[in-house]
Design a protein around this motif. Structure first.
Motif, mmCIF file in Angstrom:
data_model
loop_
_atom_site.group_PDB
_atom_site.id
_atom_site.type_symbol
_atom_site.label_atom_id
_atom_site.label_comp_id
_atom_site.label_asym_id
_atom_site.label_seq_id
_atom_site.Cartn_x
_atom_site.Cartn_y
_atom_site.Cartn_z
ATOM 1 N N LEU A 29 42.664 49.278 -1.611
ATOM 2 C CA LEU A 29 43.635 48.876 -0.273
ATOM 3 C C LEU A 29 44.006 50.525 0.044
ATOM 4 C CD1 LEU A 29 45.264 45.791 -0.576
ATOM 5 C CD2 LEU A 29 43.500 46.224 0.902
ATOM 6 N N SER A 30 44.078 51.667 -0.851
ATOM 7 C CA SER A 30 44.817 52.675 -0.753
ATOM 8 C C SER A 30 44.480 53.530 0.495
ATOM 9 C CB SER A 30 44.685 53.695 -1.921
ATOM 10 O OG SER A 30 43.398 53.909 -2.106
ATOM 11 N N GLY A 31 43.134 53.509 0.938
ATOM 12 C CA GLY A 31 42.581 54.131 2.118
ATOM 13 C C GLY A 31 42.700 53.407 3.354
ATOM 14 N N SER A 32 43.086 52.352 3.379
ATOM 15 C CA SER A 32 43.274 51.596 4.479
ATOM 16 C C SER A 32 44.631 51.049 4.878
ATOM 17 C CB SER A 32 42.370 50.387 4.589
ATOM 18 O OG SER A 32 42.727 49.471 3.780
ATOM 19 N N ILE A 33 45.656 51.550 4.127
ATOM 20 C CA ILE A 33 46.949 50.985 4.293
ATOM 21 C C ILE A 33 47.749 51.857 5.192
ATOM 22 C CG2 ILE A 33 49.265 50.398 3.339
ATOM 23 C CD1 ILE A 33 47.830 49.660 0.825
ATOM 24 N N THR A 34 47.244 51.837 6.406
ATOM 25 C CA THR A 34 47.891 52.585 7.684
ATOM 26 C C THR A 34 48.288 51.576 9.058
ATOM 27 O OG1 THR A 34 45.593 53.302 8.732
ATOM 28 C CG2 THR A 34 46.727 54.921 7.129
ATOM 29 N N LEU A 35 49.392 51.804 9.611
ATOM 30 C CA LEU A 35 49.629 50.950 10.525
ATOM 31 C C LEU A 35 48.737 51.352 11.722
ATOM 32 C CD1 LEU A 35 53.300 50.772 10.317
ATOM 33 C CD2 LEU A 35 51.813 49.160 9.430
ATOM 34 N N PHE A 36 48.430 52.627 12.066
ATOM 35 C CA PHE A 36 47.791 53.046 13.033
ATOM 36 C C PHE A 36 47.005 54.606 12.827
ATOM 37 C CE2 PHE A 36 51.776 54.061 14.456
ATOM 38 C CZ PHE A 36 51.850 55.768 14.516
ATOM 39 N N ASN A 37 45.964 55.068 13.504
ATOM 40 C CA ASN A 37 45.610 56.299 13.520
ATOM 41 C C ASN A 37 45.739 56.912 14.536
ATOM 42 O OD1 ASN A 37 43.791 56.155 10.846
ATOM 43 N ND2 ASN A 37 42.911 54.627 12.010
ATOM 44 N N SER A 38 46.223 58.366 14.393
ATOM 45 C CA SER A 38 46.439 59.286 15.398
ATOM 46 C C SER A 38 45.314 59.825 16.095
ATOM 47 C CB SER A 38 47.613 60.280 15.197
ATOM 48 O OG SER A 38 46.896 61.271 14.222
ATOM 49 N N PRO A 39 45.257 60.366 17.228
ATOM 50 C CA PRO A 39 43.904 61.114 17.519
ATOM 51 C C PRO A 39 43.509 62.138 16.756
ATOM 52 C CG PRO A 39 45.289 60.697 19.499
ATOM 53 C CD PRO A 39 46.153 60.328 18.148
ATOM 54 N N THR A 40 44.236 62.771 16.225
ATOM 55 C CA THR A 40 43.891 63.948 15.327
ATOM 56 C C THR A 40 43.158 63.049 13.823
ATOM 57 O OG1 THR A 40 45.430 65.364 15.936
ATOM 58 C CG2 THR A 40 44.641 65.788 13.816
ATOM 59 N N ASP A 41 43.892 62.241 13.485
ATOM 60 C CA ASP A 41 43.336 61.428 12.305
ATOM 61 C C ASP A 41 41.950 61.029 12.728
ATOM 62 O OD1 ASP A 41 45.654 61.695 10.886
ATOM 63 O OD2 ASP A 41 46.357 59.668 11.358
ATOM 64 N N ILE A 42 41.656 60.533 13.669
ATOM 65 C CA ILE A 42 40.232 60.037 14.274
ATOM 66 C C ILE A 42 39.259 60.951 14.169
ATOM 67 C CG2 ILE A 42 39.039 58.858 15.975
ATOM 68 C CD1 ILE A 42 41.676 56.998 16.338
ATOM 69 N N ILE A 43 39.550 62.198 14.806
ATOM 70 C CA ILE A 43 38.779 63.245 14.720
ATOM 71 C C ILE A 43 38.490 63.950 13.415
ATOM 72 C CG2 ILE A 43 38.490 65.839 15.748
ATOM 73 C CD1 ILE A 43 40.009 64.507 18.285
ATOM 74 N N GLN A 44 39.555 64.138 12.423
ATOM 75 C CA GLN A 44 39.337 64.793 11.146
ATOM 76 C C GLN A 44 38.613 63.786 10.207
ATOM 77 O OE1 GLN A 44 43.464 65.797 10.068
ATOM 78 N NE2 GLN A 44 43.314 67.809 11.205
ATOM 79 N N LYS A 45 38.771 62.330 10.505
ATOM 80 C CA LYS A 45 38.177 61.657 9.497
ATOM 81 C C LYS A 45 36.841 61.381 9.883
ATOM 82 C CE LYS A 45 42.284 59.095 8.005
ATOM 83 N NZ LYS A 45 42.982 57.828 8.081
ATOM 84 N N SER A 46 36.213 61.643 11.044
ATOM 85 C CA SER A 46 34.864 61.443 11.578
ATOM 86 C C SER A 46 34.708 60.187 11.441
ATOM 87 C CB SER A 46 33.951 62.294 11.051
ATOM 88 O OG SER A 46 34.351 63.733 10.884
ATOM 89 N N ILE A 47 35.310 59.254 12.045
ATOM 90 C CA ILE A 47 35.254 57.746 11.987
ATOM 91 C C ILE A 47 34.044 57.540 12.955
ATOM 92 C CG2 ILE A 47 36.473 55.564 12.622
ATOM 93 C CD1 ILE A 47 39.062 56.986 11.930
ATOM 94 N N ALA A 48 33.261 56.472 12.603
ATOM 95 C CA ALA A 48 32.138 56.308 13.004
ATOM 96 C C ALA A 48 32.272 55.391 14.352
ATOM 97 C CB ALA A 48 31.211 55.359 12.136
ATOM 98 N N PRO A 49 31.656 55.531 15.413
ATOM 99 C CA PRO A 49 31.553 54.730 16.669
ATOM 100 C C PRO A 49 31.179 53.261 16.192
ATOM 101 C CG PRO A 49 30.262 56.598 17.111
ATOM 102 C CD PRO A 49 30.916 56.702 15.582
ATOM 103 N N GLY A 50 32.231 52.242 16.951
ATOM 104 C CA GLY A 50 31.947 50.964 16.644
ATOM 105 C C GLY A 50 33.042 50.537 15.513
ATOM 106 N N THR A 51 33.903 51.326 15.222
ATOM 107 C CA THR A 51 34.699 50.884 14.036
ATOM 108 C C THR A 51 36.086 50.574 14.965
ATOM 109 O OG1 THR A 51 34.130 52.822 12.862
ATOM 110 C CG2 THR A 51 36.333 51.655 12.286
ATOM 111 N N ARG A 52 36.359 49.005 14.251
ATOM 112 C CA ARG A 52 37.558 48.547 14.682
ATOM 113 C C ARG A 52 38.961 49.185 14.179
ATOM 114 N NH1 ARG A 52 39.119 45.114 18.165
ATOM 115 N NH2 ARG A 52 40.911 43.752 17.950
ATOM 116 N N MET A 53 39.751 49.728 14.895
ATOM 117 C CA MET A 53 41.003 50.145 14.256
ATOM 118 C C MET A 53 42.314 50.131 15.289
ATOM 119 S SD MET A 53 40.111 54.065 15.098
ATOM 120 C CE MET A 53 38.898 54.407 13.948
#
Length: 157
Positions: A29-53
């Motif tokens: 769970l350590s990688g997914s314990i966030t209340l939300f992601n900021s726009p910078t987090d989304i760009i830096q983590k290269s989150i795949a399209p279609g991901t629910r967040m």
């Protein structure tokens, strides 16, 4: 081996297995314990399209566009990066430009965000009168800090 030794070995083994299981769950769970992601987090983590967040930040001033059938389009920014959000529904009462917002939805291939839920956040500088008074009495309230809005005596909460 005596009965007492067997019991101690059994209890020790059970505690070891329980500790290992807890460690594995916390690691997973350590990688997914966030209340939300900021726009910078989304760009830096290269989150795949279609991901629910959850996407959080400030509603960019001048970006709010209302369309037909309760369609709304606005930008969420963290000061460094911006993501365009589309939403269909009734916005919360506290929602406005320049205020904090958390949206729940799906990231699109064009790096847009389709929200199915919008949550407005109140100002993080808010402090209940009782807490401010307690801090003032303990000497933790800085004299240069503006005091919170005073509530009249006997006012209902």
């Amino acid at each position: 081996m005596t009965r007492k030794q067997r019991r101690l070995i059994l209890i020790g083994s059970a505690l070891a297995v329980l500790g290992l299981a807890c460690g594995l769950v916390l690691y997973a769970l350590s990688g997914s314990i966030t209340l939300f992601n900021s726009p910078t987090d989304i760009i830096q983590k290269s989150i795949a399209p279609g991901t629910r967040m959850r996407l959080g930040g400030l509603v960019e001033t001048g970006s709010l566009q209302r369309g037909e059938n309760m369609n709304v389009r606005f930008s969420v920014t963290d000061g460094a990066n911006t993501i365009v959000v589309t939403y269909r529904g009734v916005l919360p009462d506290l929602f406005r430009e320049g205020q904090g917002v958390v949206t729940e939805g799906v990231l699109q291939p064009d790096r847009g965000f389709v929200a199915d839920n919008v949550l407005a956040r109140h100002d993080e500088t808010y402090m209940p009168k009782e807490v401010a008074d307690a801090l003032r009495q303990q000497g933790h309230w800085k004299p240069g800090d503006p005091p919170p809005a005073a509530r009249p005596q006997g006012a209902q909460r």
